[in-house]
Each structure stands twice: as structure tokens, then as C-alpha cells.
Design an enzyme around this catalytic site. Structure first.
Site, PDB file in Angstrom:
ATOM      1  CG  HIS A  20       0.696  -7.772  -5.212  1.00 51.86           C
ATOM      2  ND1 HIS A  20       1.173  -8.456  -3.916  1.00 51.86           N
ATOM      3  CD2 HIS A  20       0.053  -6.593  -4.892  1.00 51.86           C
ATOM      4  CE1 HIS A  20       0.728  -7.408  -2.974  1.00 51.86           C
ATOM      5  NE2 HIS A  20      -0.086  -6.469  -3.483  1.00 51.86           N
ATOM      6  CG  HIS A  43      -8.010   0.961   0.408  1.00 52.49           C
ATOM      7  ND1 HIS A  43      -8.393   1.492  -0.844  1.00 52.49           N
ATOM      8  CD2 HIS A  43      -8.870   1.424   1.271  1.00 52.49           C
ATOM      9  CE1 HIS A  43      -9.768   1.980  -0.710  1.00 52.49           C
ATOM     10  NE2 HIS A  43      -9.950   1.887   0.735  1.00 52.49           N
ATOM     11  CB  SER A 100       0.158  -2.342  -4.148  1.00 51.40           C
ATOM     12  OG  SER A 100      -0.619  -1.828  -2.769  1.00 51.40           O
ATOM     13  CD  GLU A 118      -3.307   1.757   5.334  1.00 55.75           C
ATOM     14  OE1 GLU A 118      -4.177   1.411   6.222  1.00 55.75           O
ATOM     15  OE2 GLU A 118      -3.363   1.274   4.183  1.00 55.75           O
ATOM     16  CG  ASP A 143     -11.762   6.719   3.561  1.00 54.02           C
ATOM     17  OD1 ASP A 143     -12.081   5.573   4.074  1.00 54.02           O
ATOM     18  OD2 ASP A 143     -12.352   7.041   2.159  1.00 54.02           O
ATOM     19  N   GLY A 144      -9.173   5.972   1.617  1.00 51.54           N
ATOM     20  CA  GLY A 144      -8.876   5.885   0.045  1.00 51.54           C
ATOM     21  C   GLY A 144      -9.812   6.530  -0.619  1.00 51.54           C
ATOM     22  CG  ASP A 164      -6.161  -4.112  -2.535  1.00 53.70           C
ATOM     23  OD1 ASP A 164      -7.192  -4.989  -2.381  1.00 53.70           O
ATOM     24  OD2 ASP A 164      -4.949  -4.263  -2.175  1.00 53.70           O
TER      25      ASP A 164
END
Length: 280
Positions: A20, A43, A100, A118, A143-144, A164
Site C-alpha cells: 500500500h 482483486h 487498496s 472482486e 475474476d480479476g 494483487d
């Protein structure tokens, strides 16, 4: 992937601080110019976390993370810790911690655009509820890696992609490298920030080799190792890959990660390593 990973247990741990703080520095760089940006977080989690919740207290990982950097912080932590302070007015010890998405939302401007993906259904619903009032933010339950294909290139065509993943599946490093290659073909000028865990070295070395052979230029790796990287069962450190890193980010991270290594009480084999994996 399985959807049983919940970041609430790990919020504010040392790996979060590394990730971060770096993310905040890149966002700080991007907003220095007037031109609007687009940010994609693949994500995203739930956006913000309560460090007094049962999950965070169960592991207590935040005590060896965020709580160790609050006093006399390194100057490069200013953008990141500014957000933490804003979320916890009047509290010397933070109770709320930014994931994030919260950092992205607070470190961007009215003209900027934010896309949050997400996969976990409950988390996606919480994320959508958290930012429903912000017209800049769109949340997708997806799905990312699919989001990378669906949402790139972004509008405006200047910005940042954070990848991530939770590293629950054995081939996550391969998926990460493949996802980056696909994304970079769509949006080659973007800044990419990829997070990865360091348990033992061979999977990381293979990942770096994969990236070095990808044809993508300007690839920076920055790692913080707290313990020897020879135990596949334990999180011994973490790393970030930054594609198209901002000017002087490497020098800033070298100094910051060295400071974090000492602040987090790394063992003798602990080290901070920042290098250009692939140059211009």
C-alpha cells in the site's frame, strides 16, 4: 480460483504496508499532472477493514505491520499514512485500515475513473455498497484476470493497474505473468503494480524469468525479505513488480524498504532488494 480467501485476517500486516505504501507513491506521482487517470484494481477485497474486528484480532498481524510504522515514519510513507490518518481522526492508533480500493479512492481526483473487480460474492457486494455514492467508481463481481481483458485499455488512457491475487492456487505465478502479458498488449503505456508473496525462492525466480522473457520493457522488482526465503509454508517476505515505474521510484523504494526491514525487525538474512529486471 477458490473464493475462500478473506483479506480481513491479514489487513494491515507487513505485506500490506509494503504494497500500500508503494501503491500510494505511484498514485501520488500520477496525480502530479493535471491529466485524468484510470485505475483498475483486479482483486479489490472489501475496500476498508476494521482492525478491531474478530478476523484481524484473531491473527494480530497488523501489530507487526501498520502499528510499527506509525511513529517517526519514513518520509516516503506520507501519502499512505495520510490516508490512514484521515480514516482515523483523533486516534493515535488506527482502528480502520484502507485496502487498496480505499487508497485509490482517496488518492485520486474528481475527473479520474476507478474500476474495482472482486470475485468473492459477499466481498463484491460489500465493495459495491461502500462506493455506491462515488460516481467515479464502478465495481464488477468478476475474476480479476477476466477483468484485465474486459476493462483494458481504459478511458482515459493514462493510469494504473494493480494486480494483487490471493495466491491460493498453485499456478498463481504463471497466471500472474500471463495476465500481465495480455494486459500489456492492450495497454502498454500503463503503470502496472503486481504483488507477490515470497516463501521459497524457486517459484519467484521462475516468475522473474517468465517476465524477463515476456518482451515487456521497463520492469522493476522490489522485494522485502524478513526471513530466509527457504520455507514454502511461511510468508517470509513479499515483492512487487512495477512495469513503467515512475522516475526515481527505484531509489525511493530502496531507501524505504531498507527502513522497513529494520522497523519490522527482520532477521540477519532479511534484506531489501530493488532492481530493474528488464531495462528500457
Amino acid at each position: 480460483r477458490a473464493v475462500n480467501y478473506r483479506h480481513a485476517y491479514h489487513a494491515g500486516n507487513f505485506a500490506d504496508v509494503v504494497k500500500h505504501a508503494t501503491l500510494a507513491l505511484v498514485l501520488d506521482h500520477l496525480r502530479a499532472k493535471d491529466k485524468p487517470i484510470a485505475v483498475l484494481d483486479t482483486h479489490a477485497g472489501i475496500g476498508r477493514y476494521d482492525l478491531q474486528a474478530i478476523e484481524a484480532e484473531k491473527t494480530g498481524e497488523y501489530r507487526d505491520g501498520i502499528l510499527r510504522v506509525i511513529d517517526r515514519p519514513h518520509p516516503a510513507l506520507a501519502p499512505y499514512l495520510g490516508v490512514v490518518a484521515d480514516m482515523n481522526p483523533g486516534r493515535p492508533t488506527p482502528r480502520l485500515y484502507p485496502g487498496s480500493p480505499e487508497l485509490i479512492v482517496r488518492l485520486t481526483r474528481p475527473a479520474d475513473r476507478i474500476h474495482l473487480a472482486e470475485l468473492h460474492p459477499e466481498d463484491a457486494a460489500m465493495l459495491a455498497a461502500a462506493y455506491r455514492g462515488d460516481p467515479r467508481v464502478s465495481v464488477v463481481h468478476q475474476d480479476g484476470y477476466i477483468a484485465l481483458k474486459a476493462l483494458l485499455p481504459p478511458e482515459p488512457r493514462r493510469g494504473l493497474v494493480l494486480i494483487d491475487p490471493p495466491f491460493e492456487v498453485t499456478n498463481e505465478f504463471e497466471r500472474l505473468a500471463r495476465g500481465l502479458r495480455h494486459a500489456h498488449r492492450r495497454f502498454a503505456t500503463g503503470i502496472y503494480v503486481l504483488w507477490y508473496p515470497i516463501k521459497d525462492r524457486p517459484p519467484v525466480a521462475a516468475f522473474h524469468k517468465d517476465l524477463a522473457e515476456s518482451g515487456i520493457r521497463r520492469v522493476l522488482t522490489a522485494e522485502l525479505l524478513l526471513r530466509p526465503d527457504n520455507d514454502p509454508e511461511r510468508l517470509n517476505g513479499c515483492g512487487l513488480v512495477v512495469v513503467n515505474p515512475p522516475w526515481q521510484l527505484d531509489a525511493t523504494l530502496e531507501d524505504l524498504y531498507g527502513w522497513l526491514r529494520d522497523r519490522f525487525g527482520a532477521s540477519k538474512s532479511g534484506r531489501a532488494t530493488v532492481r530493474m529486471l528488464v531495462p528500457e
